[in-house]
Design an enzyme around this catalytic site. Sequence first.
Site, PDB file in Angstrom:
ATOM      1  N   CYS A 118       0.837  -1.199   0.000  1.00  0.00           N
ATOM      2  CA  CYS A 118       0.000   0.000   0.000  1.00  0.00           C
ATOM      3  C   CYS A 118       0.877   1.256   0.000  1.00  0.00           C
ATOM      4  CB  CYS A 118      -0.927  -0.001   1.212  1.00  0.00           C
ATOM      5  SG  CYS A 118      -2.127   1.338   1.171  1.00  0.00           S
ATOM      6  N   THR A 365     -26.193   2.095  11.675  1.00  0.00           N
ATOM      7  CA  THR A 365     -27.261   1.825  10.712  1.00  0.00           C
ATOM      8  C   THR A 365     -28.057   3.099  10.462  1.00  0.00           C
ATOM      9  OG1 THR A 365     -29.190   0.446  10.195  1.00  0.00           O
ATOM     10  CG2 THR A 365     -28.922   1.109  12.501  1.00  0.00           C
ATOM     11  N   ASN A 367     -31.016   2.367   8.836  1.00  0.00           N
ATOM     12  CA  ASN A 367     -32.271   1.653   8.562  1.00  0.00           C
ATOM     13  C   ASN A 367     -32.700   1.778   7.107  1.00  0.00           C
ATOM     14  OD1 ASN A 367     -32.852   2.822  11.730  1.00  0.00           O
ATOM     15  ND2 ASN A 367     -32.954   0.627  11.332  1.00  0.00           N
ATOM     16  N   THR A 377     -31.312  -3.706   9.558  1.00  0.00           N
ATOM     17  CA  THR A 377     -30.169  -4.284   8.833  1.00  0.00           C
ATOM     18  C   THR A 377     -29.230  -5.079   9.743  1.00  0.00           C
ATOM     19  OG1 THR A 377     -28.830  -2.280   9.149  1.00  0.00           O
ATOM     20  CG2 THR A 377     -30.205  -2.384   7.163  1.00  0.00           C
ATOM     21  N   GLU A 442     -23.217   3.016   1.153  1.00  0.00           N
ATOM     22  CA  GLU A 442     -23.466   1.680   1.692  1.00  0.00           C
ATOM     23  C   GLU A 442     -22.274   0.752   1.436  1.00  0.00           C
ATOM     24  OE1 GLU A 442     -28.281   1.187   1.533  1.00  0.00           O
ATOM     25  OE2 GLU A 442     -27.273   1.388  -0.392  1.00  0.00           O
TER      26      GLU A 442
END
Length: 471
Positions: A118, A365, A367, A377, A442
Site C-alpha cells: 500500500c 445503521t 435503517n 439491517t 453503503e
Amino acid sequence: MLVAGSPCPLEEHRGCGTRRGGQETGIKVPRELAKGPSAFIPLAEIPREGAESGLRQLLIEAFVSAGRVDHVAMVMGLHPQYLSSFWKTQYLLLRMDGPLPYHKRHYIAIMAAARHQCSYLVRLHMGEFLQVGGSPAWLQGLHCAPQKLRNLNEINKLLAHRPWLVTKEHIEALLKPGEDSWSLAELVQALVLLTHYHSLASFVFGCGIKPEGDQDGGNGCWAPSPHSDSSPGSEDSMGGSGGRDAMQEVEMLMERMKLLQENQQEEEGVTQEEMETRFELEKTESLLVPPSDILDPSLQSHVRCFVEDPEFGYKDFTRRGEQAPPTFHAQDYTWEDHGFSLINRLYPDVGQLLDEKFQVVYNLTYNTIAMHCGVDTSMLRRAIWNYVHCVFGIRYDDYDYGEVNQLLERNLKIYIKTVACYPEKTTKQIYTQFWRHFKHSEKVHINLLLLEARMQAALLYALRAVTRYMT
C-alpha cells in the site's frame, strides 16, 4: 504545520492555510483536487460544502490539528459517527503518550502497510516519520532499521496474512531479555499499530483511495486492472437489463432477510451439530471464492525495501488434504471478556477507544437498504462481520452460518474476501459488480465493517498469544 497541497475541508475555509496570526505562511493551500479522493466513488458522492454540521466540525478540527484532511478521512466522512471514533483512536495511537517513541510508531505503520503493497500509507508515514525526527537512513529499507524493529518482521508478516499462526513462542522471542528486547507494554502498542494499518490498507484498496496531491509520483496504490474503468455494474451501464437485474438483487435480499427473520421467530433452534456443519460448509465454500485473477503488480522500490519474504501471503485457513489449525472458537477468547481487559491493563485508554470503535461500526445503521427505508439491517451487518471472521478461522458457536449463504451473494463474497485477505488485488470491477443498485455510502459502510472485523480477528489471535505467554 500546514502541508502544501492539503485540501481545506470546506469552501468557506479555503485559503485558511495561507495566513496564520495575520501573517502570511508562504504556503498555498489549493482548491480540492477536481477528481476527488477515490477512484471508485464519484466526487459528487463525497460530502463537501453541504456537509452536515457535525461532519463540518470534524473536518475543520482535523485540518487545524493535523494541517490536512486526507483522502481516507474524506471517504470515511460519509459516516461521521464512525470517522469521529476512528480519528480519536488513530490520534491516540500516533500522537499521545505511549510506550513507543513517535518515530517508531510511524515506522511500524510503514512496515504494516508495506506487507500489502500500500504505497499510499507507506508514503504518508514516511513523511510523518521524518516530521517527528526519524532518521532518513531508516527509510532506505528494513535492513537499515534497528534490530529491535526488524525483529517485528515475523509477527508483522503473520498478522497481515495468516494471524492464526501467531503463538506464544513469537511473543516470547520478542520479550526475551537482551539488548533488542521489547517490553510487554511496547509490544502491545506495536501489535495494535500493526493490526490497525493492515486493516486500514484493506480500506484504502477497498475504496480505491487515490494518492494525496503532494505524494510524489502520482502512482495509485491499487493494482492496475484491464477493467478498471468500466464493468457491468458501473454508473455508465446501469440502464436496460443491467438496471433491472440490479433492482432484482435488492428485492431478493429484502425477501431473504424477511424470511430469515420470520424463521427465527418460528423455529425453536438448530442443533449444535447442524450449526457446526454450516460453519464448516461456509469455511469450505470460502475456498471456492477466488481472488481477483490479475497478476500481482511489481512492488514499487519505496515499498519493496520494507518487505522481507514478499511471497508470503494469505493462505486459506483450511484446504482439503492439508492439516488445518484448529478453529478459533470465539467464546473461548472474546474481545469483551479477554482482549479488552488485557489491552486496557497494558496500554491504558486505547482499549476503551478500540471497544467504542468496534461498537460504533457494528451498530451503525441508517435503517435503509438501497431505495428502501425503515429496514432492520442488523442481520446483514452480522453476516458480513461473521463472514470476515470466518475466512480467518473464527467461529461463533451460537451463530447460524446458513444466514451468510442466504444474505451474501457471490460477488459480495468475492469482494469481501479479496479486500480482507489480499487487498492489493482489489479492482474497480469487483467493487462495481456487487450490490449494483446500492449507494456508494453503503459500500463504504461495508468497508468499515470489513476493516474493523479484520482488525479484531487479528488482534484476538495476537492477544490470545500474549495471554498464553503470561499464564
